[in-house]
Design a protein around this motif. Structure first.
Motif, PDB file in Angstrom:
ATOM      1  N   GLY A  85      19.017   2.999  -3.785  1.00 46.20           N
ATOM      2  CA  GLY A  85      18.865   3.384  -2.565  1.00 46.20           C
ATOM      3  C   GLY A  85      17.510   3.461  -1.751  1.00 46.20           C
ATOM      4  N   VAL A  86      17.687   3.100  -0.548  1.00 44.86           N
ATOM      5  CA  VAL A  86      16.459   3.183   0.448  1.00 44.86           C
ATOM      6  C   VAL A  86      15.747   4.407   0.504  1.00 44.86           C
ATOM      7  N   PRO A  87      16.113   5.415   0.489  1.00 42.67           N
ATOM      8  CA  PRO A  87      15.261   6.790   0.523  1.00 42.67           C
ATOM      9  C   PRO A  87      14.454   6.801  -0.621  1.00 42.67           C
ATOM     10  N   THR A  88      15.038   6.527  -1.847  1.00 48.43           N
ATOM     11  CA  THR A  88      14.399   6.396  -3.114  1.00 48.43           C
ATOM     12  C   THR A  88      13.063   5.390  -3.195  1.00 48.43           C
ATOM     13  N   ALA A  89      13.539   4.229  -2.605  1.00 48.51           N
ATOM     14  CA  ALA A  89      12.306   3.216  -2.630  1.00 48.51           C
ATOM     15  C   ALA A  89      11.155   3.794  -1.675  1.00 48.51           C
ATOM     16  N   ASN A  90      11.901   4.268  -0.521  1.00 46.19           N
ATOM     17  CA  ASN A  90      10.882   4.596   0.831  1.00 46.19           C
ATOM     18  C   ASN A  90       9.728   5.541   0.215  1.00 46.19           C
ATOM     19  N   SER A  91      10.134   6.701  -0.750  1.00 43.75           N
ATOM     20  CA  SER A  91       9.077   7.447  -1.364  1.00 43.75           C
ATOM     21  C   SER A  91       8.218   6.809  -2.373  1.00 43.75           C
ATOM     22  N   ALA A  92       9.050   5.731  -3.192  1.00 47.93           N
ATOM     23  CA  ALA A  92       8.288   5.198  -4.162  1.00 47.93           C
ATOM     24  C   ALA A  92       7.259   4.077  -3.512  1.00 47.93           C
ATOM     25  N   PHE A  93       7.560   3.447  -2.329  1.00 53.56           N
ATOM     26  CA  PHE A  93       6.559   2.575  -1.816  1.00 53.56           C
ATOM     27  C   PHE A  93       5.317   3.451  -1.236  1.00 53.56           C
ATOM     28  N   SER A  94       5.520   4.490  -0.757  1.00 51.12           N
ATOM     29  CA  SER A  94       4.371   5.202  -0.090  1.00 51.12           C
ATOM     30  C   SER A  94       3.621   5.792  -1.490  1.00 51.12           C
ATOM     31  N   VAL A  95       3.993   6.213  -2.516  1.00 52.14           N
ATOM     32  CA  VAL A  95       3.110   6.187  -3.712  1.00 52.14           C
ATOM     33  C   VAL A  95       2.379   5.249  -3.966  1.00 52.14           C
ATOM     34  N   ALA A  96       3.189   4.140  -4.476  1.00 58.13           N
ATOM     35  CA  ALA A  96       2.472   2.772  -4.988  1.00 58.13           C
ATOM     36  C   ALA A  96       1.437   2.334  -3.969  1.00 58.13           C
ATOM     37  N   GLN A  97       1.993   2.374  -2.641  1.00 51.82           N
ATOM     38  CA  GLN A  97       0.863   1.814  -1.826  1.00 51.82           C
ATOM     39  C   GLN A  97      -0.837   2.849  -1.880  1.00 51.82           C
ATOM     40  N   ARG A  98      -0.528   4.039  -1.958  1.00 49.87           N
ATOM     41  CA  ARG A  98      -1.681   4.787  -2.005  1.00 49.87           C
ATOM     42  C   ARG A  98      -2.504   4.569  -3.295  1.00 49.87           C
ATOM     43  N   ALA A 126       1.880  -7.447  -5.563  1.00 51.96           N
ATOM     44  CA  ALA A 126       2.970  -8.520  -5.244  1.00 51.96           C
ATOM     45  C   ALA A 126       4.147  -8.110  -6.109  1.00 51.96           C
ATOM     46  N   GLU A 127       4.094  -8.163  -7.340  1.00 52.68           N
ATOM     47  CA  GLU A 127       5.055  -7.970  -8.254  1.00 52.68           C
ATOM     48  C   GLU A 127       5.456  -6.371  -8.228  1.00 52.68           C
ATOM     49  N   ILE A 128       4.837  -5.541  -8.338  1.00 56.88           N
ATOM     50  CA  ILE A 128       5.235  -4.083  -8.011  1.00 56.88           C
ATOM     51  C   ILE A 128       6.121  -3.904  -6.803  1.00 56.88           C
ATOM     52  N   LYS A 129       5.466  -4.622  -5.731  1.00 60.21           N
ATOM     53  CA  LYS A 129       6.535  -4.709  -4.531  1.00 60.21           C
ATOM     54  C   LYS A 129       7.924  -5.080  -4.907  1.00 60.21           C
ATOM     55  N   GLU A 130       7.987  -6.225  -5.636  1.00 54.44           N
ATOM     56  CA  GLU A 130       9.229  -6.990  -5.781  1.00 54.44           C
ATOM     57  C   GLU A 130      10.112  -5.770  -6.698  1.00 54.44           C
ATOM     58  N   VAL A 131       9.452  -4.999  -7.539  1.00 47.97           N
ATOM     59  CA  VAL A 131      10.090  -4.141  -8.252  1.00 47.97           C
ATOM     60  C   VAL A 131      10.953  -3.231  -7.515  1.00 47.97           C
ATOM     61  N   LEU A 132       9.949  -2.599  -6.654  1.00 44.63           N
ATOM     62  CA  LEU A 132      10.302  -1.415  -5.847  1.00 44.63           C
ATOM     63  C   LEU A 132      11.613  -1.935  -4.651  1.00 44.63           C
ATOM     64  N   LEU A 133      11.407  -3.368  -4.250  1.00 40.01           N
ATOM     65  CA  LEU A 133      12.444  -3.842  -3.318  1.00 40.01           C
ATOM     66  C   LEU A 133      13.749  -4.009  -4.107  1.00 40.01           C
ATOM     67  N   HIS A 134      13.788  -4.180  -5.291  1.00 41.72           N
ATOM     68  CA  HIS A 134      15.097  -4.542  -6.260  1.00 41.72           C
ATOM     69  C   HIS A 134      15.472  -2.952  -6.459  1.00 41.72           C
ATOM     70  N   THR A 135      14.713  -1.969  -6.514  1.00 37.52           N
ATOM     71  CA  THR A 135      14.955  -0.613  -6.701  1.00 37.52           C
ATOM     72  C   THR A 135      15.933  -0.212  -5.526  1.00 37.52           C
ATOM     73  N   ALA A 136      15.414  -0.692  -4.500  1.00 29.28           N
ATOM     74  CA  ALA A 136      15.921  -0.033  -3.167  1.00 29.28           C
ATOM     75  C   ALA A 136      17.508  -0.664  -3.134  1.00 29.28           C
ATOM     76  N   VAL A 137      17.649  -1.783  -3.648  1.00 27.32           N
ATOM     77  CA  VAL A 137      19.069  -2.290  -3.460  1.00 27.32           C
ATOM     78  C   VAL A 137      19.965  -1.365  -4.407  1.00 27.32           C
ATOM     79  N   TYR A 138      19.248  -0.936  -5.547  1.00 26.46           N
ATOM     80  CA  TYR A 138      20.470  -0.437  -6.590  1.00 26.46           C
ATOM     81  C   TYR A 138      20.301   1.109  -6.869  1.00 26.46           C
TER      82      TYR A 138
END
Length: 431
Positions: free
Chosen positions: A408-421, A394-406
């Motif tokens: 960019g969404v494409p950057t966070a989208n790729s990061a979410f895919s890697v972190a989810q796996r 849950a905390e890693i999710k919050e880090v990546l959501l915060h990253t999306a704001v500052y």
């Protein structure tokens, strides 16, 4: 004395008897020794203790095996106990070895049951902590019988199996995770030769957690040590083969008190005749281990690396895991070797070891930086590191959501895919 400095304990046996301490395994309580107590308490004042957060003990996590050993010493100092015999199972054995190394004048005789100079791999225990932090103790509890008992015993003793599952399930998760971290960091291979008390090493013949090979390393390294392999037993040998283990402990502690000029508070107890013959004439139908000597010790190879490298490689392994570091080092050659040395000394030995930020915070910063720069391969293994450093999914999710704001969404989208796996791989219980 503060309860954070001491351990929960109980006594059995004559008040004026020599003291014998029994140490528990991870996930157990002092009740794992119940079937040894009737015989041992005939001769000794038996002290059993619970690990923090186990068996209803106060949940004050211990950060290392040495911390647990010091808490036990504080406990017995408060009881006025000077010297004692000690038998411990698994992490309880590690505590006994630590006491024999750091406080040799206190330990008169030692028995290491289902123990090891290094328990499995650091990665395996840190990942177990990740699983508990994410899923609670239930998955670990349900897998306990196959780790602790042979299949035949588990099938024939359903009540004991259920007892073992409930014992783990009711342990405080934070204290269990801390004990996993303590075992991950425990490694006494280089110090075995300094254990100077008579030592019995007991191992179940079918133990896959601390197998007989680990026991032989202990016996080869400890100068005055003997080996006993218990047939028909796995990791929790005192529970699975109580008669055999009891007989071995009685024989050892009846005959192997260390002689010293200082008062010991112990009295040598002659071994009963029928027990003295156990090694050559075990009672029919009761599996009893034979005690013998192991081969010559293998000399330790000295490490002459610099202090920065030594600190760096230790922290790098703790954060990224042994498997990752071993792979990086094995792939290094004349071209990349200097770079591997550089990042170990500078990034891990000088920056990650600075006291200004804790590892959780450093993981948050690292995840953000790697995601923002699109370094997805490194994001994968630093996601594993973040879980081991105590961040939850849950905390890693919050880090990546915060990253999306500052960033960019494409950057966070790729990061979410890697972190989810990675999170799915790391937090899914084995089996």
């Amino acid at each position: 004395m503060s309860e954070t400095q001491t351990l929960q304990y109980r006594f059995d046996g004559p008040e004026d008897g020599p003291v014998l301490i029994l140490g528990p395994s991870l996930g157990t309580t002092w009740h794992m020794w119940d079937r040894q107590i009737p015989e041992l308490s005939r001769h000794w004042r038996v002290l059993r203790f619970d690990l923090p957060g186990h068996g209803g003990a106060p949940a004050h996590p211990a950060v290392s095996v040495s911390d647990l050993a010091e808490r036990l010493l504080a406990t017995i100092d408060g009881l006025g106990i000077d010297r004692f015999g000690y038998a411990g199972c698994s992490i309880g054995g590690a505590i006994g070895a630590e006491l024999a190394l750091r406080h040799p004048l206190r330990v008169g005789s030692l028995a290491l049951v289902s123990a090891s100079p290094r328990f499995g791999t650091a990665d395996s225990y840190r990942q177990r902590g990740v699983v508990v932090r994410t899923n609670g103790l239930d998955p670990i509890a349900r897998a306990t019988p196959e780790r602790w008992f042979t299949p035949a015993f588990a099938a024939g003793q359903p009540a004991i199996v259920e007892w073992s599952v409930q014992m783990v399930r009711t342990t405080d998760p934070g204290c269990y995770i801390a004990a996993c971290e303590a075992l991950a960091a425990f490694d006494m291979n280089a110090e075995l030769g300094r254990i100077g008390v008579p030592t019995l090493v007991v191992v179940g013949a079918d133990d896959h957690v601390t197998p007989p090979a680990d026991a032989r390393v202990l016996v080869a390294g400890i100068p005055d040590a003997r080996l006993a392999v218990v047939p028909g037993a796995s990791h929790l040998a005192p529970v699975e083969q109580p008669t055999a283990v009891t007989d071995l402990l009685v024989r050892h502690f009846s005959t192997a008190w260390q002689s010293t000029d200082q008062p010991t508070g112990m009295t040598m107890i002659p071994a009963p005749a029928h027990r003295a013959m156990l090694a050559t004439a075990p009672p029919t139908g009761i599996p009893v281990a034979e005690i013998g000597y192991a081969a010559d010790p293998v000399p330790a190879v000295p490490d002459t690396r610099s202090d920065a490298y030594d600190k760096g490689i230790r922290v790098r392994r703790e954060v990224l895991g042994d498997a990752h570091v071993d792979r990086a080092q094995s792939n290094a050659d004349e071209f990349t070797g200097d770079f591997q040395d550089f990042i170990t000394r500078y990034a891990w030995g000088e920056v990650w070891t600075r006291p200004g930020l804790d590892r959780r915070t450093r993981s948050v910063i690292t995840l953000t930086a790697l995601a923002s720069r699109g370094h997805l391969d490194e994001l994968a293994f630093h996601t594993r590191a973040a879980l081991r450093n105590g961040l939850t999914p849950a905390e890693i999710k919050e880090v990546l959501l915060h990253t999306a704001v500052y960033c960019g969404v494409p950057t966070a989208n790729s990061a979410f895919s890697v972190a989810q796996r990675v999170i799915r791989e790391e937090t899914t219980p084995e089996g």
